[in-house]
Design a protein around this motif. Sequence first.
Motif, short mmCIF file in Angstrom:
data_model
loop_
_atom_site.label_atom_id
_atom_site.label_comp_id
_atom_site.label_asym_id
_atom_site.label_seq_id
_atom_site.Cartn_x
_atom_site.Cartn_y
_atom_site.Cartn_z
N GLY A 193 0.87 -1.16 0.06
CA GLY A 193 0.19 -0.13 0.01
C GLY A 193 0.87 1.32 -0.05
N ARG A 194 2.04 1.14 0.97
CA ARG A 194 2.75 2.28 0.91
C ARG A 194 3.41 2.63 -0.59
N ARG A 195 4.03 1.55 -1.05
CA ARG A 195 4.53 1.69 -2.40
C ARG A 195 3.83 2.10 -3.42
N SER A 196 2.57 1.64 -3.73
CA SER A 196 1.35 2.23 -4.44
C SER A 196 1.32 3.71 -4.24
N ARG A 197 0.92 4.04 -2.97
CA ARG A 197 0.57 5.49 -2.62
C ARG A 197 1.86 6.39 -3.24
N LEU A 198 3.14 5.97 -2.93
CA LEU A 198 4.47 6.60 -3.51
C LEU A 198 4.55 6.83 -4.93
N GLN A 199 4.04 5.27 -5.54
CA GLN A 199 4.10 5.54 -6.79
C GLN A 199 3.15 6.45 -7.88
N GLU A 200 1.93 6.64 -7.09
CA GLU A 200 1.00 7.51 -7.40
C GLU A 200 1.43 9.03 -7.52
N ARG A 201 1.98 9.30 -6.19
CA ARG A 201 2.77 10.71 -5.83
C ARG A 201 3.77 10.95 -6.84
N LEU A 202 4.49 9.82 -7.17
CA LEU A 202 5.72 10.00 -8.18
C LEU A 202 5.29 10.47 -9.46
N ALA A 203 4.18 9.73 -9.90
CA ALA A 203 3.56 9.92 -11.35
C ALA A 203 3.11 11.40 -11.35
N GLU A 250 15.90 21.89 -8.93
CA GLU A 250 16.68 21.26 -8.16
C GLU A 250 15.84 20.46 -7.03
N LEU A 251 15.20 21.38 -6.26
CA LEU A 251 14.20 20.90 -5.36
C LEU A 251 13.22 19.92 -5.78
N GLN A 252 12.43 20.26 -6.99
CA GLN A 252 11.70 19.08 -7.48
C GLN A 252 12.42 17.84 -7.86
N ARG A 253 13.60 17.78 -8.51
CA ARG A 253 14.26 16.76 -8.71
C ARG A 253 14.82 15.96 -7.52
N HIS A 254 15.04 16.56 -6.33
CA HIS A 254 15.49 16.06 -5.25
C HIS A 254 14.19 15.26 -4.62
N GLY A 255 13.22 15.99 -4.72
CA GLY A 255 11.88 15.33 -4.09
C GLY A 255 11.68 14.11 -5.11
N VAL A 256 11.75 13.94 -6.33
CA VAL A 256 11.72 12.77 -7.37
C VAL A 256 12.55 11.72 -6.86
N GLU A 257 13.80 12.31 -6.63
CA GLU A 257 14.89 11.28 -6.42
C GLU A 257 14.33 10.61 -5.02
N VAL A 296 11.62 10.06 -3.70
CA VAL A 296 10.52 8.95 -3.71
C VAL A 296 10.99 7.74 -4.37
N GLU A 297 11.74 7.92 -5.49
CA GLU A 297 12.25 6.90 -6.27
C GLU A 297 13.08 5.93 -5.33
N ARG A 298 13.71 6.74 -4.61
CA ARG A 298 14.67 5.65 -3.60
C ARG A 298 13.75 4.91 -2.59
N GLU A 299 12.90 5.62 -2.14
CA GLU A 299 11.92 4.95 -0.91
C GLU A 299 11.15 3.98 -1.73
N VAL A 300 10.73 4.03 -3.22
CA VAL A 300 10.04 3.01 -3.92
C VAL A 300 10.76 1.69 -3.87
N ARG A 301 12.12 1.95 -4.25
CA ARG A 301 13.07 0.82 -4.40
C ARG A 301 13.32 0.14 -2.99
N TRP A 302 13.39 0.89 -2.04
CA TRP A 302 13.61 0.42 -0.61
C TRP A 302 12.28 -0.58 -0.42
N LEU A 303 11.15 0.05 -0.69
CA LEU A 303 10.00 -0.52 -0.33
C LEU A 303 9.84 -2.10 -1.32
N SER A 304 10.28 -2.07 -2.48
CA SER A 304 10.21 -3.36 -3.43
C SER A 304 11.10 -4.13 -3.00
#
Length: 197
Positions: free
Chosen positions: A124-134, A153-160, A162-170
């Motif tokens: 559920g957490r991963r799905s929520r973050l993937q929606e946020r990431l999209a 840069e701030l936006q790019r940092h935010g994206v990175e 979330v991507e890092r947390e999605v990988r960790w969750l996976s």
Amino acid sequence: MARRGDTIELAVLGLLHEGPMHGYELRKRLNLMLGWGRVLSYGSLYPALKKMLRANLITEASATTTATSRRPRIVYEVTPAGNEQFQRLMSEVGPTAWEDDNFDIRFAFFSSTDMEIRLRVLEGRRSRLQERLARVQAELARTQAEVDRYAGELQRHGVESVEREVRWLSDLIRAERGDEPAPVDRTTTQTPQADQH
């Protein structure tokens, strides 16, 4: 969305599930658990403790004195009703389980949770973050030309992040399913260049 009081209640019950503590120790452990960005004040903790006392989820145990103070410290213990409430809260699966404020606390006590529940919360957490990431990536693509370098840069940092947390969750989900060994302790390995900023 989980109310802050509910998150504090879950955290206090989880900590007292491990053993009795006085207010100072509870606050110190809660702040370690919540992280530097969400420091818990005594003004938030003690009203939550009073509410939990009234609900018979915790009880005041024998007071102790310290060498530096004659004033007794109240020690809190979880009651059987509090243990039941903790188990009920940890077995809940739904949007509040994977919200930012609640997920970290639940994750800290995952060892008290059934594997199927852990998997559903992680997914559920991963799905929520993937929606946020999209959403963020679509917004980033639209606003790239409109923002200055630092906002970009701030936006790019935010994206990175979330991507890092999605990988960790996976990785955690695969480990829970037995698809691969549990993730290695990364605190002893060198931090990748991209994560040092």
